[in-house]
Every structure is written in C-alpha cells, then in structure tokens.
Design an enzyme around this catalytic site. Structure first.
Site, short mmCIF file in Angstrom:
data_model
loop_
_atom_site.label_atom_id
_atom_site.label_comp_id
_atom_site.label_asym_id
_atom_site.label_seq_id
_atom_site.Cartn_x
_atom_site.Cartn_y
_atom_site.Cartn_z
N ASP A 1 39.07 90.87 40.11
CA ASP A 1 38.36 89.92 39.27
C ASP A 1 37.85 90.59 37.99
O ASP A 1 37.17 91.62 38.03
CB ASP A 1 37.17 89.34 40.03
CG ASP A 1 37.60 88.59 41.28
OD1 ASP A 1 38.32 87.60 41.14
OD2 ASP A 1 37.24 89.02 42.39
N ASP B 1 41.23 96.99 40.13
CA ASP B 1 40.26 95.97 40.53
C ASP B 1 40.94 94.61 40.32
O ASP B 1 41.98 94.52 39.65
CB ASP B 1 39.01 96.11 39.67
CG ASP B 1 38.01 95.01 39.92
OD1 ASP B 1 37.59 94.82 41.07
OD2 ASP B 1 37.64 94.32 38.94
#
Length: 217
Positions: free
Chosen positions: A13, A11
C-alpha cells in the site's frame, strides 16, 4: 550448490498500489458504524502502515477494538478495489524485473490472507513470486516480515526493500537490504529522509538503473 535467488522486496500500500482512499474509507466506516467520532482523511493517513489494532486504539481508546477490526475486515474486502489501482508504471516495472531474472516479493503490514486477496483482485499475483503479510509477529520497522518473505523463497538473497514509509526503510536496513523510498505514497521526501534510505525518488523508474539483467544460468 544452487545460487540464491536475487530478490527485490516491495511494500504494498502506497508503494505498488494507490490504495489509501479505500483503506481510509473502510477505517472511517468502521468507526461510524459504532457511532464513534470519525477522523478526517488526513488524520487517518498519518497512521496508515501501523497495525490496524493500533490505529483503532489511537482513535477510539477504551472502545471494542476487536469489534472495530472485525467490521473493517468485513467491509474492506468488499470495497478494496473501488478506487485502488497500481501506480503508473508499476505493472511494467514488475514485468521488466521478472524478465531480468529477479524474484519479487511483497512484504506488507496487511495480514497475509487479506494481502493476497487484494493482490489477486488487482490482477497482480502472476507478477510476483510471494506475498507475505504480518501475522502474529513484529511489524515494520522490525525486519521480520522481510525475513519471512525471503525465507518463503528458499532463503533468497534480498537486494532492495522498496517502500513509502520510514518503517519500510528501517525494516529494510535491519534486514540488510538497500532501501528505496518512493514519495508518491504516505511519507513525503523530507520524512523519508529521516530514515536515510539509499534512494528517495518520486516514482520507481530509477530502481531499474540499479538492477541490470542477471546472467542466465
């Protein structure tokens, strides 16, 4: 037959980059610019990781969500590295994994164009093999973005999904990957535990223990 590349999916953020302050500021700016009530940082943070449209619908029901998204997408790229920085040790981790022979992909809820501009602005693009955003297909916890990322690398074999939210963990499991939850992002250890990841850690250091150098071809 050429062996499939072994790939780690991250991922973006809250996992690789401490980007929440800039995301929250742009979200609040969008609402403020239309004279709408502005939620607190904590209220916005709870929903980060969901599609932007869903976030605006939650805080501004009945309002022009399309317009709000447009304002955000104009404001955020002009301000997305005001305070956003890779978490400590991330750049070194990515370099080490590349040196050990792994492919690295990013799978994010951000749209692909925005995600790539962001990764490039932070100087991280040379350290990853593919950046995949969520463009018109189901978002996490569905595994679609992970499948797209692996497919872009020629059907690479995904080993781990690394993220900071329960949606990341659920998506990784649905894609058949082991899951590594990091607690320095959006979800704390207790919340991450509800998604039963294979690892919950305060940083990414333990990931290297699972990924020794690959044999050279």
């Amino acid at each position: 037959m050429t062996p499939m590349h072994k790939t780690i999916v991250f991922d973006l953020d809250g996992t690789l980059v401490d980007s929440l302050p800039d995301i929250i500021a742009s979200f609040q700016y969008s609402l403020m610019s239309l004279g709408l009530p502005v939620p607190t940082d904590t209220e916005v943070r709870v929903l980060i990781g969901h599609p932007l449209e869903e976030m605006f619908e939650h805080f501004a029901p009945g309002q022009d969500v399309t317009r709000l998204c447009s304002i955000y997408r104009e404001h955020y790229p002009r301000n997305f590295v005001n305070r956003s920085r890779p978490f400590p040790g991330v750049l070194e981790l990515l370099r080490t994994l590349r040196e050990r022979g792994y492919k690295l992909a990013i799978a994010t809820t951000k749209r692909t164009d925005m995600a790539r501009r962001f990764v490039e602005a932070l100087g991280m693009m040379p350290m990853v093999d593919h950046v995949q955003g969520t463009d018109g297909f189901p978002h996490k916890p569905a595994p679609d973005v992970i499948h797209r990322a692996l497919g872009a690398l020629g059907g690479a074999k995904g080993l781990w999904m690394v993220g900071d939210t329960t949606a990341d963990m659920q998506a990784g499991r649905a894609a058949g990957l082991r899951t590594y939850g990091v607690t320095w992002g959006n979800h704390d250890a207790a919340l991450l535990a509800t998604a039963t990841p294979d690892e919950i850690q305060p940083d990414l250091g333990q990931l290297l223990q699972h990924l020794p150098p690959l044999p050279r071809a």
